[in-house]
Design a protein around this motif. Sequence first.
Motif, PDB file in Angstrom:
ATOM      1  N   PRO A 160     -10.513  23.507 -30.836  1.00 16.28           N
ATOM      2  CA  PRO A 160     -11.749  23.208 -30.096  1.00 16.28           C
ATOM      3  C   PRO A 160     -12.069  24.280 -29.063  1.00 16.28           C
ATOM      4  N   TRP A 161     -13.347  24.598 -28.943  1.00 10.45           N
ATOM      5  CA  TRP A 161     -13.762  25.510 -27.886  1.00 10.45           C
ATOM      6  C   TRP A 161     -14.061  24.743 -26.595  1.00 10.45           C
ATOM      7  N   LEU A 162     -14.241  23.420 -26.712  1.00 16.33           N
ATOM      8  CA  LEU A 162     -14.589  22.597 -25.554  1.00 16.33           C
ATOM      9  C   LEU A 162     -13.837  21.280 -25.593  1.00 16.33           C
ATOM     10  N   SER A 163     -13.319  20.878 -24.438  1.00 13.04           N
ATOM     11  CA  SER A 163     -12.741  19.543 -24.253  1.00 13.04           C
ATOM     12  C   SER A 163     -13.564  18.808 -23.209  1.00 13.04           C
ATOM     13  N   VAL A 164     -14.087  17.650 -23.582  1.00 14.92           N
ATOM     14  CA  VAL A 164     -14.804  16.789 -22.640  1.00 14.92           C
ATOM     15  C   VAL A 164     -13.842  15.686 -22.215  1.00 14.92           C
ATOM     16  N   LEU A 165     -13.580  15.599 -20.919  1.00 17.02           N
ATOM     17  CA  LEU A 165     -12.564  14.695 -20.389  1.00 17.02           C
ATOM     18  C   LEU A 165     -13.240  13.527 -19.665  1.00 17.02           C
ATOM     19  N   ILE A 166     -13.005  12.310 -20.164  1.00 19.04           N
ATOM     20  CA  ILE A 166     -13.682  11.121 -19.638  1.00 19.04           C
ATOM     21  C   ILE A 166     -12.632  10.112 -19.177  1.00 19.04           C
ATOM     22  N   PRO A 167     -12.436   9.951 -17.867  1.00 21.45           N
ATOM     23  CA  PRO A 167     -11.522   8.917 -17.378  1.00 21.45           C
ATOM     24  C   PRO A 167     -12.188   7.546 -17.446  1.00 21.45           C
ATOM     25  N   VAL A 168     -11.404   6.540 -17.775  1.00 21.97           N
ATOM     26  CA  VAL A 168     -11.958   5.198 -17.975  1.00 21.97           C
ATOM     27  C   VAL A 168     -11.215   4.206 -17.097  1.00 21.97           C
ATOM     28  N   TYR A 169     -11.976   3.547 -16.221  1.00 22.38           N
ATOM     29  CA  TYR A 169     -11.408   2.434 -15.451  1.00 22.38           C
ATOM     30  C   TYR A 169     -12.528   1.464 -15.091  1.00 22.38           C
ATOM     31  N   ASN A 170     -12.516   0.305 -15.730  1.00 23.73           N
ATOM     32  CA  ASN A 170     -13.466  -0.774 -15.446  1.00 23.73           C
ATOM     33  C   ASN A 170     -14.923  -0.304 -15.498  1.00 23.73           C
ATOM     34  N   VAL A 171     -15.276   0.274 -16.640  1.00 28.68           N
ATOM     35  CA  VAL A 171     -16.644   0.777 -16.845  1.00 28.68           C
ATOM     36  C   VAL A 171     -17.199   0.244 -18.162  1.00 28.68           C
ATOM     37  N   ARG A 172     -16.870  -0.984 -18.492  1.00 29.22           N
ATOM     38  CA  ARG A 172     -17.280  -1.562 -19.766  1.00 29.22           C
ATOM     39  C   ARG A 172     -18.784  -1.467 -19.985  1.00 29.22           C
ATOM     40  N   ASP A 173     -19.563  -1.663 -18.941  1.00 33.26           N
ATOM     41  CA  ASP A 173     -21.017  -1.710 -19.092  1.00 33.26           C
ATOM     42  C   ASP A 173     -21.635  -0.334 -19.314  1.00 33.26           C
ATOM     43  N   CYS A 175      -5.599   1.735 -17.206  1.00 29.83           N
ATOM     44  CA  CYS A 175      -5.257   0.311 -17.064  1.00 29.83           C
ATOM     45  C   CYS A 175      -6.458  -0.526 -16.629  1.00 29.83           C
ATOM     46  N   SER A 176      -7.536  -0.420 -17.376  1.00 33.41           N
ATOM     47  CA  SER A 176      -8.730  -1.212 -17.090  1.00 33.41           C
ATOM     48  C   SER A 176      -8.434  -2.702 -17.248  1.00 33.41           C
ATOM     49  N   THR A 177      -9.171  -3.504 -16.479  1.00 34.68           N
ATOM     50  CA  THR A 177      -8.989  -4.959 -16.522  1.00 34.68           C
ATOM     51  C   THR A 177     -10.269  -5.704 -16.882  1.00 34.68           C
ATOM     52  N   ASP A 178     -11.331  -4.970 -17.233  1.00 33.88           N
ATOM     53  CA  ASP A 178     -12.638  -5.602 -17.434  1.00 33.88           C
ATOM     54  C   ASP A 178     -13.088  -5.628 -18.889  1.00 33.88           C
ATOM     55  N   ASP A 182       0.421   3.918 -17.809  1.00 37.69           N
ATOM     56  CA  ASP A 182       1.126   2.631 -17.830  1.00 37.69           C
ATOM     57  C   ASP A 182       0.842   1.796 -16.591  1.00 37.69           C
ATOM     58  N   ARG A 183       0.156   2.403 -15.621  1.00 35.06           N
ATOM     59  CA  ARG A 183      -0.296   1.686 -14.423  1.00 35.06           C
ATOM     60  C   ARG A 183      -1.515   2.413 -13.881  1.00 35.06           C
ATOM     61  N   ASN A 184      -2.309   1.714 -13.107  1.00 30.39           N
ATOM     62  CA  ASN A 184      -3.500   2.335 -12.546  1.00 30.39           C
ATOM     63  C   ASN A 184      -3.112   3.371 -11.492  1.00 30.39           C
ATOM     64  N   ARG A 185      -3.553   4.599 -11.706  1.00 29.04           N
ATOM     65  CA  ARG A 185      -3.182   5.697 -10.813  1.00 29.04           C
ATOM     66  C   ARG A 185      -4.373   6.404 -10.183  1.00 29.04           C
ATOM     67  N   GLY A 186      -5.572   6.051 -10.559  1.00 29.24           N
ATOM     68  CA  GLY A 186      -6.744   6.617  -9.918  1.00 29.24           C
ATOM     69  C   GLY A 186      -7.343   7.799 -10.661  1.00 29.24           C
ATOM     70  N   LEU A 187      -8.538   8.197 -10.197  1.00 35.76           N
ATOM     71  CA  LEU A 187      -9.323   9.228 -10.871  1.00 35.76           C
ATOM     72  C   LEU A 187      -8.606  10.567 -10.928  1.00 35.76           C
TER      73      LEU A 187
END
Length: 341
Positions: free
Chosen positions: A8-21, A48-51, A74-79
């Motif tokens: 890949p020439w590009l990596s798009v990095l998307i962190p996910v935490y409680n953003v279901r909507d 570790c999303s909960t929603d 394995d645990r919520n560690r933040g952005l």
Amino acid sequence: MTIAPMAPWLSVLIPVYNVRDYLAECVASVLEQAPDDGSVEVLLLDDCSTDGSSETIDQLRARWPGRLRLLQHDRNRGLSAARNTMLGAAQGEYIWFLDSDDKLLPGAIPALHQIVQAHGPDAVLCDFQVWREKPRLKHRLRGEAHRHTFDGPSHVLQYGPTGLLRGLLATGQLHAWSKITRRALWVDGVRFPEGSYFEDMATMPLALMSANSYYYIPQPWVAYRQRGGSILATMTLAKAFDQSAALLTLHQALAGSSELADAGLQFAMAHQCARNLHGAMRFVQKAEASSAELDVAAQRLRADFASASPLAAGALLRAYVQRGWWFRWLKFRRAYAHRSV
């Protein structure tokens, strides 16, 4: 004969935490304009999303089989930790951070690819638009449809970190998602600080210090969603301290360098330190604490300004006068003097 998959020439990095909507719209904005040939990888990290975000990820992987790489904590560690983990796993030559409640605007990836092929810069800077569910006239009058992130030449390859840092600090738009960088810039331990707020401001200038070349395209490529849970909308004293200290590491990294001898960079950096002081002190003015505690907090904010700014308070005030920036002069003078004795 087995043909090796395309790197890949590009990596798009998307962190996910409680953003279901919001997650499906974010991911779709990337995959609907990225070629299906392995040249653009999309990484999701579930912190570790909960929603129900995890179920949304499963649905997205079924919709686009083989096009999403999933990482998990394995645990919520933040952005910051999520971004750092994805940096370590990314395989693309370029890195693009994208928050999971935002989206890429149509044509962003093809436009980026054209610039990369034509110029091969170490960093590409883009503009953004503020994305509101119900925009009003006042928002349009503020120019939210097109926010500029850089004060400097556009549509041309530029060299050296001095002009790059000066142009970024002049606008104060230091978020990670409006800067696409070579993965090679993220070496020597440059990572987002875990457990801190205003992490973009503390980190992006450090990464960009290593850029030998850059290209600014004054077009909105990102739609930045404005919603109630933002850092500035939920300020605390701890966040105020992180804001006032956000540029300390940059000042330390630039100490004694030729870059910091540049008068324009000195002013731009001092001006951003003043913005940080004003934002943090504004919260102190409203905080519910004893008078003694607020006095100590205000002293700490002034100390952070003195340590992070290349210009002392008096020198910055004189620079504002020389430029005729009377409103900035007044704001900084009031903020700096707040609760001083």
